[in-house]
Design an enzyme around this catalytic site. Sequence first.
Site, PDB file in Angstrom:
ATOM      1  N   GLU A 158      35.373  23.174 -71.616  1.00 54.40           N
ATOM      2  CA  GLU A 158      34.270  22.217 -71.638  1.00 54.40           C
ATOM      3  C   GLU A 158      32.971  22.848 -72.116  1.00 54.40           C
ATOM      4  O   GLU A 158      32.121  22.162 -72.682  1.00 54.40           O
ATOM      5  CB  GLU A 158      34.058  21.600 -70.244  1.00 54.40           C
TER       6      GLU A 158
ATOM      7  N   HIS B  59      59.661  35.203 -70.412  1.00 48.07           N
ATOM      8  CA  HIS B  59      61.007  34.704 -70.673  1.00 48.07           C
ATOM      9  C   HIS B  59      60.983  33.260 -71.186  1.00 48.07           C
ATOM     10  O   HIS B  59      62.009  32.586 -71.176  1.00 48.07           O
ATOM     11  CB  HIS B  59      61.861  34.818 -69.412  1.00 48.07           C
TER      12      HIS B  59
ATOM     13  N   LYS C 192      35.504   8.591 -71.494  1.00 48.25           N
ATOM     14  CA  LYS C 192      35.121   7.679 -70.417  1.00 48.25           C
ATOM     15  C   LYS C 192      34.673   6.336 -70.983  1.00 48.25           C
ATOM     16  O   LYS C 192      35.048   5.266 -70.471  1.00 48.25           O
ATOM     17  CB  LYS C 192      33.996   8.292 -69.585  1.00 48.25           C
TER      18      LYS C 192
END
Length: 429
Positions: free
Chosen positions: A279, A300, A414
């Site tokens: 951010e 792995h 938003k």
Amino acid sequence: MNILVNYSGDYLQLLTPELENKLQAIHLGIHTKSAEGADYLGWAEWPGSISPAFLQDIKETAERIRSTSDVLVVIGIGGSYLGSKAVIEALSTPFQNSNDLEVIFAGHLVSGEYLKQLMAYLDNKEVTLNIISKSGTTTEPAIAFRFLQQYMEKRYGNQAASRILVTTDEEKGALRTLAIEKGYRRYVIPGNIGGRYSVFTAVGLLPIAAAGHDIEKLINGAREAEKEFGVFDTNSNPAIQYAVIRNYLYDAGYPVEIMATFDEKLIYVQEWLKQLFGESEGKDGKGIFPTSVLYSTDLHSLGQYIQDGKRMLFESFLMVEKPAGDLTVFEAENDGDELNYLSGLTLHEFNLACHEATKTAHLAGGVPQISLTFEQLDEQHLGHLLYFYMMACAYSAYLLDINPFDQPGVEDYKSNIFKILNKPGYILL
């Protein structure tokens, strides 16, 4: 408490006179509050400004929660939960002691199944809520709070107010208004500190203290870091060193940072770091993309890509020098697993060897390396480490000529969801 920064290249060769001048300007901008985004630089001197009375108040509230509740539900998203979650996970054992207060997080995702199962789980336990939001209208935690507030009022009636704590803006916002109306105990999110830099405020300290951890030691570690990193020295300030190396590698064509650790207790520190750097830096078409791995588990799985995949990665190891506990490999009478050659080796020593082997292999595969080492995983060292990362992040963003303290991309998402869901005042074009 030293944080050691080791780089696979020559750090001193990176320090050109032009870069030294820019770093000094950044340092002055941070500490004189004149840098871009200065209104949100309150975190830089926050640890040193905390009063004993404030910490005592937090501790007393935490003790009341511990004495009256089995579970503390913390409702928040992003910086409103990741800092406390990171510290609690780092300092707790992987296996819950039945006598400990349990801290559960909600509001960081929207899931009806999760909330239904959470409320069913709470039915046989005593509960306190802590809702954390500057505005009170951030959608995800607001949805969770609507359901959990109703749950508390149905279950506890008039006593619910004494079991709901609010951490919000001091002067404005829907959550502040509601807390006053309902009589909820309030704690303040300082106006000059953004969410991802708020772990040392009541946002982080109250859940951490309720979980049984020593917030005075946590803050003491941050205060020591504040003092140490307040000195401008490009040769000895690890926050500056880390920022310089990261940005050099970014300019050299490595835009992805893989944050690696061998300690599963640091997984949520990595999650906090991904928000902090993601951010703070990811703006204007710039920024290093932060991701994380747990070794040796991910050796792995993702290890193959890191070793031989597209060369866009650099790797930052976070290493703990002294583990809190350890085991030593013993010699077996029947060496059927062929491990007797490891007899006498501790498992921490195995991970150190794995670290060296991984660094060597990945470096040979074209992955530049940074190793960050701190002494031990306790409150004081963790406070020091988290402050280090916040300061390094600020330097790193300013080196890219980016304001570290806004998040316009989050605001875009938003706005779009409000339009899609027909929130009053938002029009879908």
